[in-house]
Design an enzyme around this catalytic site. Structure first.
Site, PDB file in Angstrom:
ATOM      1  N   LYS A   1      20.932  56.563  41.541  1.00 45.04           N
ATOM      2  CA  LYS A   1      19.911  56.244  42.540  1.00 45.04           C
ATOM      3  C   LYS A   1      20.300  56.778  43.923  1.00 45.04           C
ATOM      4  CE  LYS A   1      17.452  52.704  40.042  1.00 45.04           C
ATOM      5  NZ  LYS A   1      17.209  51.287  39.763  1.00 45.04           N
TER       6      LYS A   1
ATOM      7  N   ARG B   1      22.493  49.593  33.448  1.00 43.56           N
ATOM      8  CA  ARG B   1      21.469  50.510  32.934  1.00 43.56           C
ATOM      9  C   ARG B   1      21.807  51.894  33.471  1.00 43.56           C
ATOM     10  NH1 ARG B   1      16.757  52.715  34.805  1.00 43.56           N
ATOM     11  NH2 ARG B   1      15.063  52.975  33.317  1.00 43.56           N
TER      12      ARG B   1
END
Ligand code: PMM
Length: 250
Positions: A207, A238
């Site tokens: 991210k 995740r």
């Protein structure tokens, strides 16, 4: 700590575009993750990146169901990354065992009752609104306490809808209506989420807050974060790549 491997079945996720090929490519990619020891495959047909537009229900279902049907044959636990009750139902019927709802039940008024009815694990992520304009909602005083109290409201709603507490997993929603400083505060305060008593999932892999100009440039930081989180008591991460994260945990 569990490794949830990301399987985005969106036209831009795989090189060639076409639906049949993207199903085949997705299954191939998932099988490579299984060979590396993934614990759960998270299948998603709708991008939730900042700024992303929604896809239709029909399109979402057409993307994910063939992939889940095929992967269910392998016996690997599958989660369905969706905000729609209808997609969750179709996915569970096709073999998914976990609903991963980035809206924590806020996007679809039918979702919590559906998850309760299906009696599967339900991941409730912290969310303040659709990806299209979520960046404008990244306003907090004490981000950890506010995200916790908004998640507590989702726990109450989930339990009121009939979801068994042992089926609930919480996720602070890294990158969703959060700036870099908010994400770091949550990462550094993750034990406060763990202390709520529910399994906690963290999705930080590649991210933007990790820096770098492209997702690939964020891989080393993603792995370092998994190593850091592996001693925090969280339930799972995740992630996009399985083997390096397994090695980091080991
Ligand atoms: N992030 C994305 C999608 N689904 N689900 C959960 N539970 N937690 C997350 O942090 C999360 C998610 C968006 O990330 P991607 O575009 O890399 O898949």
């Amino acid at each position: 700590m569990k490794i949830m491997g990301i399987l985005n079945v969106t036209p831009d996720s795989f090189a060639d575009g076409g639906r049949h090929n993207s199903c085949e490519d997705a299954v191939k990619h998932a099988r490579a993750m299984i060979a590396e020891g993934v614990d759960v495959i998270d299948v998603g047909g709708e991008s939730t990146r900042p700024g992303a537009e929604r896809v239709s229900e029909a399109e979402e279902i057409a993307r994910v169901i063939p992939v889940i049907t095929e992967l269910a044959k392998d016996g690997v636990p599958i989660s369905i990354d969706t905000m729609r009750a209808s997609t969750a139902l179709a996915a569970v019927n096709a073999g998914a065992q976990i609903i991963n709802d980035v809206s924590g039940g806020l996007a679809d008024p039918e979702m919590l009752a559906m998850a309760a009815d299906l009696n599967v694990r339900y991941i409730a992520m912290h969310w303040r609104g659709a990806s299209k304009d979520m960046n404008s909602k990244a306003i907090y005083g004490d981000v950890v306490q506010e995200v916790i109290s908004e998640l507590q409201a989702r726990i109450t709603a989930a339990i009121d809808a009939g979801i068994e507490p042992e089926n609930l997993v919480l996720d602070p929603g890294i990158g969703f209506a959060k700036d870099a400083e908010h994400n770091w505060a949550i990462i550094n305060g993750i034990e406060e989420f763990v202390s709520l008593g529910y399994p906690v999932l963290v999705g930080a892999s590649r991210k933007r807050f990790l820096g770098g100009d492209s997702p690939d440039e964020r891989e080393a930081a993603s792995i370092a974060l998994t190593k850091q989180l592996s001693t925090s008591g969280i339930w799972g991460v995740r992630v996009h790549s399985v083997k390096p994260h397994k090695e980091a945990i080991a």
